[in-house]
Design an enzyme around this catalytic site. Structure first.
Site, PDB file in Angstrom:
ATOM      1  N   ASP A 191       9.151   2.915   1.380  1.00 55.07           N
ATOM      2  CA  ASP A 191       7.989   3.617   1.901  1.00 55.07           C
ATOM      3  C   ASP A 191       7.936   3.356   3.406  1.00 55.07           C
ATOM      4  O   ASP A 191       7.533   2.286   3.850  1.00 55.07           O
ATOM      5  CB  ASP A 191       6.733   3.099   1.198  1.00 55.07           C
ATOM      6  CG  ASP A 191       5.443   3.714   1.720  1.00 55.07           C
ATOM      7  OD1 ASP A 191       5.448   4.276   2.833  1.00 55.07           O
ATOM      8  OD2 ASP A 191       4.414   3.594   1.026  1.00 55.07           O
ATOM      9  N   PHE A 213       0.853  -1.189   0.000  1.00 57.19           N
ATOM     10  CA  PHE A 213       0.000   0.000   0.000  1.00 57.19           C
ATOM     11  C   PHE A 213       0.883   1.231   0.000  1.00 57.19           C
ATOM     12  O   PHE A 213       1.763   1.383   0.847  1.00 57.19           O
ATOM     13  CB  PHE A 213      -0.916   0.030   1.228  1.00 57.19           C
ATOM     14  CG  PHE A 213      -1.868   1.198   1.219  1.00 57.19           C
ATOM     15  CD1 PHE A 213      -3.072   1.114   0.540  1.00 57.19           C
ATOM     16  CD2 PHE A 213      -1.549   2.379   1.872  1.00 57.19           C
ATOM     17  CE1 PHE A 213      -3.952   2.202   0.520  1.00 57.19           C
ATOM     18  CE2 PHE A 213      -2.413   3.461   1.850  1.00 57.19           C
ATOM     19  CZ  PHE A 213      -3.619   3.372   1.165  1.00 57.19           C
ATOM     20  N   LYS A 270       2.606  10.327   8.344  1.00 65.28           N
ATOM     21  CA  LYS A 270       1.902   9.897   9.550  1.00 65.28           C
ATOM     22  C   LYS A 270       2.439  10.576  10.799  1.00 65.28           C
ATOM     23  O   LYS A 270       2.189  11.745  11.041  1.00 65.28           O
ATOM     24  CB  LYS A 270       1.913   8.369   9.641  1.00 65.28           C
ATOM     25  CG  LYS A 270       1.001   7.705   8.592  1.00 65.28           C
ATOM     26  CD  LYS A 270       0.741   6.272   8.892  1.00 65.28           C
ATOM     27  CE  LYS A 270      -0.139   5.601   7.833  1.00 65.28           C
ATOM     28  NZ  LYS A 270      -1.528   6.060   7.855  1.00 65.28           N
TER      29      LYS A 270
END
Length: 381
Positions: free
Chosen positions: A209, A124, A238
């Protein structure tokens, strides 16, 4: 728009590891806003940094310099592998920057043909069109086809498949060191080493990532440190801003100047307020012993979850640090999440059979044991 399957709960306040509803009920939060609140809710150092900066300068846009942006970029670079940072507002945007950087460099090195990007099945990387094209989850991609061309996928930890997919037309490998939204699957060190070697052999960038794994989540500042495999580009978001919206793309020194003026941009990216918050986050994570404590509590949590597997209550426990999951033998994960909410515990499921745990990095063993006790009782039925 109805784009979220929201839980039947609403919150008005957060403090540490707890969220509070309008009635004053406290909920133990083991999701951390999907890992944006790594220091817990409203950490005093983060709140103070936001207040101080907002009172001085909120934003100017990126036509000018600001001290918080420069200082946060330096913190990221010096604590990783050097290079320069592009700031954005989210993980998807950070990955978009990495994709554009890889495409431009590939074109310079090999012409139009060198544009392919390989990512992993079940990974993702975001929901914008380029990051979605790299997200090899059919259910997420199908409604938005046709996707951007030039993306291909291989199974995680399958070195032979990766080697077969690689050629000189590949400009980047885009990987999560631990697949997060896909169910918390760590990549094996041997696979990461093979990815590094293949990227070098074919003059492709190795892009990690670390949107979910970075900023202490795995017990190290960045997850790539566990295997010692250093990427060329790393993306963060985040918890980088202590729950303020920010994304960052770090390019190693050899690639730090691939993108020039006018080639990429973000009006709000790297604003003074989220950057000040990010500096406060670094200040806490880099305190002596903090990350060692995260690793120790992660070992405690994983050991307890493994105990549930040994009791036959779950099929498997997996993860690293405080990024953990258990696999169930029946599609009942959503029901367990609902039961937890009824007991004022917040957990998350990434599939019908996978429960995910992303507690604040400040959660103590007593809180972990409380969640384990709930799970044991719920799974026994």
């Amino acid at each position: 728009m109805g784009t979220y399957a929201r839980q039947p709960a609403g919150f008005i306040r957060g403090e540490g590891c707890y969220l509070y509803d309008a009635g004053g009920e406290a909920y133990l939060d083991f999701v951390s806003g999907l890992s944006i609140n790594n220091l817990g809710h409203c950490h005093p150092a983060v709140v103070a940094a936001i207040h101080e900066q907002a009172a001085a300068l909120i934003n100017t846009c990126n036509l000018y310099y600001t001290e918080p942006q420069a200082e946060l970029a330096q913190l990221i670079s010096e604590n990783a592998f050097g290079g320069k940072v592009f700031f954005s507002n989210s993980g998807a945007e950070a990955n978009e920057c990495a994709i554009k950087l890889a495409r431009k460099l590939g074109r310079e090195q090999g012409g139009d043909a060198k544009h392919r990007i390989i990512s992993l099945e079940n990974g993702f990387h975001g929901r914008t069109m380029a990051s979605l094209s790299a997200t090899a989850q059919p259910a997420k991609q199908e409604p938005f086809k046709p996707l951007l061309p030039g993306f291909s996928y291989v199974p995680r930890n399958d070195i032979a498949a990766l080697e077969a997919a690689m050629d000189d037309d590949v400009c980047a490998l885009l990987l999560e060191p631990v697949q997060g939204e896909g169910g918390v699957y760590p990549l094996e060190a041997s696979f990461l080493a093979a990815a590094r070697e293949l990227a070098d052999r074919h003059r492709a960038l190795l892009v990690f990532d670390e949107v979910q794994t970075g900023m202490g989540r795995t017990g190290r500042l960045f997850a790539y440190e566990h295997a010692g495999i250093v990427p060329d580009v790393m993306t963060l978001a985040k918890s980088l801003g202590g729950a303020m919206p920010i994304g960052a793309t770090l390019a190693a020194p050899d690639y730090a100047d691939v993108l020039g003026p006018g080639m990429h941009g973000s009006t709000f990216g790297g604003g003074p307020v989220p950057c000040a918050a990010g500096m406060a986050v670094f200040g806490e994570l880099l305190k002596p012993g903090f990350l060692d404590g995260v690793a120790a509590r992660g070992d405690h949590f994983l050991s307890a979850l493994t105990g549930l597997a040994e009791e036959g209550l779950v099929v498997e426990a997996r993860g690293i640090g405080l990024m953990l999951a258990v696999e169930l033998d029946e599609p009942k994960a959503a029901g367990i999440v609902s039961q937890a909410l009824d007991r004022k515990i917040i957990i998350n499921n990434t599939s019908d059979t996978t429960l995910r745990f992303l507690p604040p990095l400040i959660a103590d063993e007593g809180m972990i044991d409380q969640v384990i006790e709930f799970l044991r009782n719920a799974l026994r039925g």
